[in-house]
Design a protein around this motif. Structure first.
Motif, PDB file in Angstrom:
ATOM      1  N   CYS A  20      -6.126 -18.899 -36.539  1.00 52.75           N
ATOM      2  CA  CYS A  20      -5.357 -19.133 -37.691  1.00 52.75           C
ATOM      3  C   CYS A  20      -4.245 -19.846 -37.685  1.00 52.75           C
ATOM      4  O   CYS A  20      -4.203 -20.963 -38.706  1.00 52.75           O
ATOM      5  CB  CYS A  20      -4.711 -17.723 -38.006  1.00 52.75           C
ATOM      6  SG  CYS A  20      -5.907 -16.257 -38.190  1.00 52.75           S
ATOM      7  N   CYS A  37       1.891 -13.667 -43.700  1.00 49.65           N
ATOM      8  CA  CYS A  37       1.536 -13.996 -42.450  1.00 49.65           C
ATOM      9  C   CYS A  37       2.870 -14.981 -41.827  1.00 49.65           C
ATOM     10  O   CYS A  37       3.369 -15.823 -42.724  1.00 49.65           O
ATOM     11  CB  CYS A  37       0.147 -15.091 -42.242  1.00 49.65           C
ATOM     12  SG  CYS A  37       0.153 -15.784 -40.660  1.00 49.65           S
ATOM     13  N   CYS A  80      -3.214 -14.720 -44.738  1.00 49.85           N
ATOM     14  CA  CYS A  80      -3.034 -13.376 -45.321  1.00 49.85           C
ATOM     15  C   CYS A  80      -1.624 -13.651 -45.640  1.00 49.85           C
ATOM     16  O   CYS A  80      -0.767 -14.034 -45.275  1.00 49.85           O
ATOM     17  CB  CYS A  80      -2.854 -12.267 -44.214  1.00 49.85           C
ATOM     18  SG  CYS A  80      -4.460 -12.314 -43.266  1.00 49.85           S
ATOM     19  N   CYS A 140       1.752 -11.679 -37.037  1.00 47.55           N
ATOM     20  CA  CYS A 140       0.416 -11.234 -37.778  1.00 47.55           C
ATOM     21  C   CYS A 140       0.587 -10.006 -38.543  1.00 47.55           C
ATOM     22  O   CYS A 140       0.807  -9.089 -37.778  1.00 47.55           O
ATOM     23  CB  CYS A 140      -0.491 -11.391 -36.762  1.00 47.55           C
ATOM     24  SG  CYS A 140      -2.282 -10.922 -37.368  1.00 47.55           S
ATOM     25  N   VAL A 141       0.342  -9.812 -39.864  1.00 46.47           N
ATOM     26  CA  VAL A 141       0.760  -8.595 -40.448  1.00 46.47           C
ATOM     27  C   VAL A 141      -0.663  -7.904 -40.517  1.00 46.47           C
ATOM     28  O   VAL A 141      -0.464  -6.915 -41.041  1.00 46.47           O
ATOM     29  CB  VAL A 141       1.129  -9.163 -41.897  1.00 46.47           C
ATOM     30  CG1 VAL A 141       2.659  -9.691 -41.881  1.00 46.47           C
ATOM     31  CG2 VAL A 141       0.270 -10.016 -42.488  1.00 46.47           C
TER      32      VAL A 141
HETATM   33  S1  SF4 Z   1      -2.559 -14.464 -37.886  1.00 47.00           S
HETATM   34 FE1  SF4 Z   1      -2.949 -12.475 -38.873  1.00 47.00          FE
HETATM   35  S2  SF4 Z   1      -1.544 -12.575 -40.600  1.00 47.00           S
HETATM   36 FE2  SF4 Z   1      -1.746 -14.505 -40.114  1.00 47.00          FE
HETATM   37  S3  SF4 Z   1      -3.524 -15.267 -41.135  1.00 47.00           S
HETATM   38 FE3  SF4 Z   1      -4.318 -14.781 -38.953  1.00 47.00          FE
HETATM   39  S4  SF4 Z   1      -5.066 -12.568 -39.268  1.00 47.00           S
HETATM   40 FE4  SF4 Z   1      -3.907 -13.083 -41.030  1.00 47.00          FE
END
Ligand code: SF4
Ligand SMILES: Cc1ncc(C[n+]2csc(CCOP(=O)(O)OP(=O)(O)O)c2C)c(N)n1
Lengths: 287, 585
Positions: free
Chosen positions: A53, A22, A19, A202-203
């Motif tokens: 992620c 991030c 995202c 994590c935004v």
């Molecule tokens: S950690 Fe959160 S902000 Fe980063 S990519 Fe994953 S969902 Fe998106």
């Protein structure tokens, strides 16, 4: 080592699907810069990534790499380094990957003191599975699977590391680019297991542990009267629940990495055409 | 004079049964006699009946039989447990002074030799040597030259000092002369010696030795019966060849470490048994998808769950063939004899690297813990060839680049095998992943690429079917109407069963199959036979199911799943019974 290596050489041609905003972007940049600054190039670097992620990092970096199964990145890194002490090994994953499903391996990787760098992208949430509580989530952090909060105190990874005999423990913040890179470099240069927990917000799913929160609360150990070579000092920092710190928390300057302690220093990829000459002795042992 | 001699020592776990048996087996093999050993043991360290059995002959022996000629019984239960195998004239050596043995009754038709093992041992220097006193007594009964026992004792104790060796020799002689002086039975045995020089080893050791010979450098494992001996063997030895063993925190870690080492370019292996295989299954899929060469050794024991950890079974075949989510190619090799454990291990490493996939190497408990004698030439290191497959280096890597210049570790090729670059190879940097990927290893969900990669991976199996020799081992009468098929450690018992049947005028042809996947085409063999029987140690007949699937025909089955391996004489009877049923039907 060629000095003309730039950090962009560690970038793959895949565009990250993180995202926008991030924290993992900053974490990765620091890792790439740290690798380049310490004289590594993609062909002598091996990056092992977990699942999450955070684990996608192996895809966005350019090096020899393995994107493994959830929670098992550290054993893979251990195997790579033992087989190839000549290769720079970096392991990366999330807080769920490292402290939940992979917690057992964390403790044992720490005590083995294999010469690799372990970067945990700690966003205090499960990102990839869309926002469940992670082992570092606060006790009252409400998520879809913990409507009243996890009701358990978060794990303290640094304490776990120190208790397991860690030789290098650090904390950084992905958006403090220079400091983050500096800390990663120290971890790479450390002879042994270099552990860095990175606050990597994590935004999308975590509106509590935000950039603002970390920016406001972080205390830099460099500015404090902290001696990272003093285990007692390190313990105090680690057990201080009032403050969030960044910097090198502990460094054992007498650390001897696993491969030096146990004489695992051969490039194991090189083999003779037939059985090793002296293997014939093996049969004689059964007389 | 009996052609072969069957001997056992039994007592409670903790009585030193294992080392006593091993010393006797060593003495026999050093005297140029063939030996085959087996163990009865329970899953506990102290207490619980345990026995070590030795069958010996000047000819090759490769199985156990239902017969015991001499038994050293340290507990009354040892006699009870072996009553079926004892016969008229069997000799039971025991210590009547031992409290538990005072009221023991020796069956009338047998010969009980009451030898004060403990007292004689104490005179020789320590009660601990009472088992050696018993061995000396056994030598006298069997007319086996005691010098051979001396040589085994020397091998065993020389590191602990000459005094201990001498005391043990004296203890053995005390037992020998006690029997000679106190009893005047005429025994029928005469264990001749020969000039041969044999080596004595078990399946786990043969696998470990094969791994070193094949250039395995990295081993990670977690202890589990009956696979632990592989790790024990490699520990302290693999270092001599530039390798390393790690006792990992669990099987999840073990297989992932091995995977890491393999990605680093090392020949790597892990070994475990059923429950450990279950834990490794997720990573198994990753290994196959990332096309990493790895040898995973499964020494089967009785399942499911923790089942009967110290008992024999061949019940994991389906698990190895089909275990894991999704569909991934893998090879399954199952050595059929202890010497083949060595050679199939070497082959497993070659196949893994040539085809870049995980290879299951499976043995079973019976094979893993039993020892057998071989001539040293059986393990001729000059015969070991190492084939690493399509490894590219700086000079050849350019042929395997994408249009945009990236190395293609999953290049689509006609034979399904792609180039492999070890870390450190210039321009070879690439990603390996369990996610579906394109030729460069980058994640993709492109439908066409998905199909191309699945097909590419599976094509390796076809290539291997064409290029490798998957023939079974064959023995018995080639023209017989009865075909017996087996896999795993049953071959030895079957080979002797065939001889028993032959003496009774019953001809059978045997195919012993060391390759479960890919496996040989047996359809012509089955078609040519009137009756086909598949012999295996499980309840379902997992291999029999495969044969039926391949030949589209029902086959007969002999299944044993009580935890005990097949015995040659018993198997001969089973085969006769199956044939008789067939005739009636
Ligand atoms: S950690 Fe959160 S902000 Fe980063 S990519 Fe994953 S969902 Fe998106
Ligand atoms: C064995 C297994 N269980 C569950 C999952 C699903 N899963 C994928 S990522 C993840 C959590 C990731 O959280 P974290 O490690 O914190 O990484 P983030 O996505 O936050 O970077 C889970 C549970 C999986 N892939 N494998």
């Amino acid at each position: 080592m060629s000095s003309d290596i730039r950090f962009t050489d560690f970038k793959s041609d895949k565009q990250p699907t993180w995202c926008p905003g991030c924290g993992d972007f900053g974490t990765m940049n620091g890792m790439m810069k740290g690798l380049a600054e310490t004289g590594n190039d993609p062909d002598n670097t091996f990056v092992v990534a977990g699942i999450g992620c955070s684990g996608k990092i192996g895809t966005y970096m350019h090096s020899y790499a393995l994107h493994g199964v959830h929670g098992r990145a550290l054993p893979v890194g251990t195997g790579v380094k033992m087989a190839r002490p000549d290769i720079e090994v970096m392991v990366a994953g999330g807080d769920g990957d490292g402290y939940s499903i992979g917690a057992g391996h964390f403790v044992h990787a720490v005590r083995r003191n294999v010469d690799m760098t372990y970067v945990v992208m700690d966003n205090r949430i499960y990102g990839l599975t869309k926002g469940q509580a992670s082992p570092t989530s606060r006790e009252d952090f409400e998520t879809s699977t913990s409507p009243d909060g996890p009701k358990q105190p978060p794990v303290n990874p640094h304490a776990l590391a120190l208790a397991s005999g860690a030789t290098f423990i650090a904390q950084s913040f992905s958006s403090d680019a220079l400091r983050h890179q500096e800390i990663i470099q120290e971890a790479i240069e450390h002879d042994g297991f270099g552990f860095v927990n990175v606050y990597s917000p994590c935004v999308t799913f975590n509106d509590v542990d935000t950039y603002d929160y970390f920016r406001d609360s972080l205390v830099d150990l460099k500015e404090e009267d902290h001696d990272p070579t003093d285990r007692e000092d390190a313990k105090d920092v680690i057990l201080d629940n009032e403050k969030e710190h960044q910097g090198v928390i502990y460094r054992d300057e007498s650390s001897v990495p696993y491969h030096e302690q146990h004489g695992v220093d051969e490039d194991m990829s090189v083999l003779p055409d037939g059985a090793p000459e002296s293997a014939t002795d093996l049969v004689r042992e059964f007389y | 004079m009996a052609a072969d001699f069957n001997w056992a020592v039994g007592g409670e776990a903790g009585d030193g049964i294992d080392s006593t048996g091993k010393i006797f087996a060593q003495a026999l093999s050093r005297a140029g006699r063939h030996v085959f050993t087996s163990k009865d043991f329970a899953s506990r360290i102290r207490g619980g009946y345990t026995a070590y059995k030795v069958r010996t002959s000047v000819d090759k022996v490769q199985s156990v039989v239902d017969r015991l000629d001499v038994l050293i019984a340290l507990t009354p239960r040892t006699i009870e447990e072996n009553l079926d195998e004892l016969h008229e004239g069997s000799v039971i050596i025991y210590d009547g002074e031992r409290t538990t043995m005072q009221d023991v009754e020796i069956p009338e038709e047998m010969i009980g030799l009451d030898v004060p093992l403990k007292s004689l041992a104490e005179e020789a220097g320590g009660a601990i040597m009472r088992n050696v006193v018993a061995l000396g007594a056994a030598c006298e009964v069997a007319e086996f030259p005691i010098e051979n026992l001396d040589s085994a004792l020397e091998k065993r104790f020389k590191d602990k000092g000459q005094k201990l060796v001498d005391n043990n020799k004296e203890a053995a002689r005390a037992g020998q002369s006690y029997v000679a002086e106190e009893y005047d039975h005429e025994f029928d045995y005469d264990l001749e010696t020969t000039d041969e020089d044999y080596v004595l080893l078990n399946g786990d050791e043969a696998i470990g030795m094969g791994a070193i010979a094949a250039g395995c450098r990295f081993y990670a494992g977690y202890p589990i019966t009956p696979a632990t001996d592989v790790m024990t063997y490699l520990t302290g030895r693999i270092e001599r060849y530039g390798g390393h063993v790690v006792q990992a925190e669990d099987e999840l870690s073990a297989i992932n470490m091995a995977l890491g080492a393999a990605r680093g370019g090392a020949r790597a292996m892990t070994a475990t048994s059923g429950p450990g295989i279950d834990l490794m299954t997720e990573t198994f899929g990753l290994i196959a998808t990332s096309e990493t060469p790895l040898v995973i050794c499964n020494v089967m024991r009785s399942g499911p769950s923790t089942g009967m950890p110290t008992k024999q079974e061949q019940g994991d075949l389906n698990g190895m063939l089909y275990g894991g989510h999704g569909e991934v190619p893998r090879f399954v090799l199952a050595p059929t004899t202890i010497d083949e454990c060595f050679w199939k291990t070497v082959e497993a490493f070659n196949l893994a690297e040539k085809y870049q996939l995980p290879v299951y190497l499976t043995a079973d408990l019976s094979m893993a813990v039993t020892e057998q004698t071989f001539s040293p030439e059986t393990f001729d290191m000059d015969e070991v060839e190492i084939e690493r497959g399509k490894v590219v280096d700086e000079t050849t890597i350019d042929d395997h680049m994408s249009d945009s210049g990236g190395f293609q570790p999953h290049e689509i090729t006609d034979d399904g095998i792609s180039p492999r670059a070890f870390p450190g190879t210039a321009d070879g940097a690439h990603m390996s992943t369990g996610l579906e990927h394109d030729e460069q290893g980058r994640r993709t969900e492109d439908t066409e690429m998905r199909v191309e990669q699945v097909d590419k991976r599976n094509r390796k199996v076809e290539t291997a079917r064409e290029r490798e020799d998957w023939s079974p081992r064959e023995f018995g009468d080639a023209d017989a109407d009865t075909l017996v098929i087996t896999w795993g450690s049953n071959e030895g018992a079957l080979a002797e069963a065939v001889e028993f049947l032959d003496e009774e005028g019953i001809d059978v042809r045997v195919l012993s199959v060391p390759y479960v996947f890919p496996r040989p085409d047996l359809s012509d063999d089955v078609a040519a036979a009137e009756t086909t029987v598949v012999v295996e140690c499980n309840e379902r007949g997992q291999f029999a199911d495969l044969v039926e699937h391949d030949v589209l025909e029902r086959v007969d089955r002999i299944n044993k799943y009580n935890g005990v391996r097949f015995k040659a004489d018993e198997l001969a009877d089973d085969i006769k019974a199956t044939l008789a049923e067939g005739v009636e039907a």
